[in-house]
Design an enzyme around this catalytic site. Structure first.
Site, PDB file in Angstrom:
ATOM      1  N   SER A   9     -82.875 -51.442-130.525  1.00 23.42           N
ATOM      2  CA  SER A   9     -83.977 -52.402-130.627  1.00 23.42           C
ATOM      3  C   SER A   9     -85.221 -51.853-129.940  1.00 23.42           C
ATOM      4  CB  SER A   9     -83.602 -53.741-129.981  1.00 23.42           C
ATOM      5  OG  SER A   9     -82.527 -54.319-130.667  1.00 23.42           O
ATOM      6  N   TYR A  43     -80.156 -61.932-133.161  1.00 21.58           N
ATOM      7  CA  TYR A  43     -79.050 -61.792-132.211  1.00 21.58           C
ATOM      8  C   TYR A  43     -79.482 -61.993-130.771  1.00 21.58           C
ATOM      9  CZ  TYR A  43     -80.124 -57.065-130.423  1.00 21.58           C
ATOM     10  OH  TYR A  43     -80.698 -55.995-129.795  1.00 21.58           O
ATOM     11  N   HIS A  89     -73.889 -43.873-129.870  1.00 20.72           N
ATOM     12  CA  HIS A  89     -73.970 -45.270-129.426  1.00 20.72           C
ATOM     13  C   HIS A  89     -73.466 -45.360-127.997  1.00 20.72           C
ATOM     14  CE1 HIS A  89     -73.662 -49.646-129.514  1.00 20.72           C
ATOM     15  NE2 HIS A  89     -74.307 -49.627-130.674  1.00 20.72           N
ATOM     16  N   ASP A  91     -71.108 -46.799-125.037  1.00 17.33           N
ATOM     17  CA  ASP A  91     -69.677 -47.094-125.191  1.00 17.33           C
ATOM     18  C   ASP A  91     -69.354 -48.566-124.918  1.00 17.33           C
ATOM     19  OD1 ASP A  91     -69.997 -47.275-122.484  1.00 17.33           O
ATOM     20  OD2 ASP A  91     -68.392 -45.872-121.955  1.00 17.33           O
ATOM     21  N   ASP A  92     -70.400 -49.396-124.864  1.00 13.67           N
ATOM     22  CA  ASP A  92     -70.189 -50.814-124.540  1.00 13.67           C
ATOM     23  C   ASP A  92     -69.851 -51.650-125.764  1.00 13.67           C
ATOM     24  OD1 ASP A  92     -72.801 -50.092-125.312  1.00 13.67           O
ATOM     25  OD2 ASP A  92     -73.562 -52.058-124.703  1.00 13.67           O
ATOM     26  N   THR A 122     -75.237 -47.052-119.366  1.00 12.68           N
ATOM     27  CA  THR A 122     -75.987 -46.733-118.149  1.00 12.68           C
ATOM     28  C   THR A 122     -75.863 -47.869-117.131  1.00 12.68           C
ATOM     29  OG1 THR A 122     -77.547 -45.572-119.556  1.00 12.68           O
ATOM     30  CG2 THR A 122     -78.233 -45.967-117.279  1.00 12.68           C
ATOM     31  N   GLY A 124     -76.521 -50.194-113.970  1.00  9.59           N
ATOM     32  CA  GLY A 124     -77.730 -50.654-113.265  1.00  9.59           C
ATOM     33  C   GLY A 124     -78.823 -51.149-114.202  1.00  9.59           C
ATOM     34  N   ASP A 204     -93.844 -96.785-123.488  1.00 14.85           N
ATOM     35  CA  ASP A 204     -94.457 -95.756-124.349  1.00 14.85           C
ATOM     36  C   ASP A 204     -95.524 -96.401-125.234  1.00 14.85           C
ATOM     37  OD1 ASP A 204     -94.937 -93.473-125.864  1.00 14.85           O
ATOM     38  OD2 ASP A 204     -93.129 -93.728-127.097  1.00 14.85           O
TER      39      ASP A 204
END
Ligand code: SPV
Ligand code: MG
Length: 432
Positions: A9, A43, A89, A91-92, A122, A124, A204
């Site tokens: 993205s 998504y 890609h 690996d998550d 990665t 963090g 109201d």
């Protein structure tokens, strides 16, 4: 040189992206499959940078030879077209909602001897944390104001929820759920006259004046970034309305919705139980035109709310008014109904869809709440406002707590339904 396909993205570029792309460069020329704005919206959330802007950034990263649109999370179509030797890609995606997509990639590239290379995720980097930090930085009145129109013309439906103070504003801003791998959230806030009045213990009936409404709006503006639609009741006198428009636009509110009623305004959901007097088409059209002339930019939307179905004036009247208000230049039509079966709304939409000139259509499905977002979008509706649900759910909870303390002579029994003290202390950051 072999080619490597990487889908991403790249809305906020961080070191995780660079790790993946640096690795990809070792395998060959990189083709980035850049998620289109619709994919990101589908998504996750509205992209901060639009496709062309993201494309420019990504194209300039070392090793990237081309950027192609990736218009679904499923990479198969692009892979068949490009036949890359490698797909890279993080690996998550081995577990969870993306697992299936991964398996499809492996099966597809096998066809030409392609290989999937997975890079350790990665540590963090948390994109949702970055998102939160961005929200902390805040927004500007101009960016916030524009964002409603941008959403309306790019996303269906635009999903709005009532907020009547800073806390409920934060609920609308931050509440998210994950369904089938997609994140769902609200797109903005509705400052309901009913809820704002009720929260102040008042009826109201346009009794809570603009200064007081502005206090509520300011409290919400201060702690949120999403677009705000203000319920402007009847808009009042034309001479006053032009000032209201200028004030709201200056603050960064995105839209005001005014209803075509005059006299002592009563809440629409009373229907014909109370006197509801509709304005003339001519006078209300003058009000819309005056509002449009008063605003500084066309990003601020003046939306007309048709009360014909509420006041018992019938479908033909509603349709005629919609045509007239569009002719007067309104930026949107809100059609209101208090019927539970939704038939009026379906019929109105059917007739509205035959119009040659249309503006975005807005509904408040409080009475016909069985209708789903999908059904409403299929009718041609752009914006769905859940107009009163936070205050309606909070009130019974609070009354039950008050009763429990009285009945038990202590608060122990009530506390099981209360959030823990530790949680409320830290709910709003910065208190420690
Ligand atoms: C409000 O929320 O104040 C509205 C919508 O005007 S309704 O209560 O349905 O009239
Ligand atoms: Mg109202």
């Amino acid at each position: 040189m072999k080619t490597v396909y990487v889908a991403m993205s790249a809305d906020i570029i961080h070191q995780g992206h660079l790790n993946v792309l640096n690795k990809a460069r070792e395998f060959g020329d990189i083709i980035v499959g850049l998620h289109t704005d619709d994919v990101i919206r589908g998504y996750w959330r509205n992209p901060i940078m639009k496709y062309e802007e993201r494309k420019e950034v990504v194209s300039n990263i070392k090793g990237v030879v081309s950027v192609v649109p990736q218009d679904s999370l499923d990479q198969v179509e692009n892979l068949i077209k490009l036949k890359p030797k490698y797909v890279l890609h993080g690996d998550d995606w081995k577990e969870g909602s993306q697992k299936e997509l991964r398996e499809k990639v492996i099966a597809t590239i096998k066809g030409w001897g392609g290989e999937l290379v997975e890079v350790p995720y990665t540590k963090g980097v948390s994109i949702s944390k970055l998102d939160e930090e961005l929200a902390q930085i805040g927004t500007t009145p101009e960016i916030r104001m524009k964002s409603l129109k941008e959403l309306i013309y790019s996303k269906k439906p635009v999903r709005i929820l009532e907020a009547h103070n800073g806390l409920t504003g934060l609920i609308v801003e931050k509440t998210r759920v994950k369904i089938g791998g997609k994140i769902k959230e609200f797109d903005g806030m509705w400052i309901s006259s009913l809820c704002d009045s009720t929260a102040k213990g008042k009826p109201d009936i346009e009794l809570v004046d603009l200064t007081s409404r502005l206090n509520t709006i300011n409290d919400i503006l201060e702690v949120t970034t999403k677009p705000i639609i203000v319920d402007g009741d009847t808009g009042g006198q034309i001479e006053h309305f032009v000032y209201t428009v200028k004030t709201l636009e200056r603050l960064g509110v995105s839209a005001i919705i005014i209803e075509d009623k005059i006299g002592l305004k009563k809440n629409s959901l009373f229907g014909t139980e109370v006197e509801q007097t509709q304005d003339t088409i001519e006078h209300f059209s003058d009000k819309i035109r005056a509002g449009r002339e008063a605003r500084v930019t066309s990003d601020f939307m003046i939306i007309s709310r048709i009360e014909s179905l509420i006041a018992g004036a019938g479908m033909d009247d509603a349709v005629n008014r919609a045509k007239a208000y569009i002719e007067s230049g309104t930026d949107g039509i809100m059609i209101h109904s208090k019927e539970k079966d939704g038939k009026e709304i379906i019929e109105f939409c059917r007739r509205y869809n035959e119009f040659e000139i249309k503006v975005p259509l807005i509904v408040v499905p409080t009475s016909y709440n069985f209708m789903t977002e999908e059904e409403l979008v299929n009718l041609g509706i752009s914006v769905i406002i859940h107009a009163n649900h936070l205050i309606r759910s909070a009130y019974p909870a609070m009354v039950n707590t008050a009763k429990s303390i009285l009945e038990n002579g202590r608060s122990k029994e009530a506390s099981v339904n209360c959030m823990p003290i530790k949680e409320i202390l830290t709910l709003i950051p910065g208190g420690m």
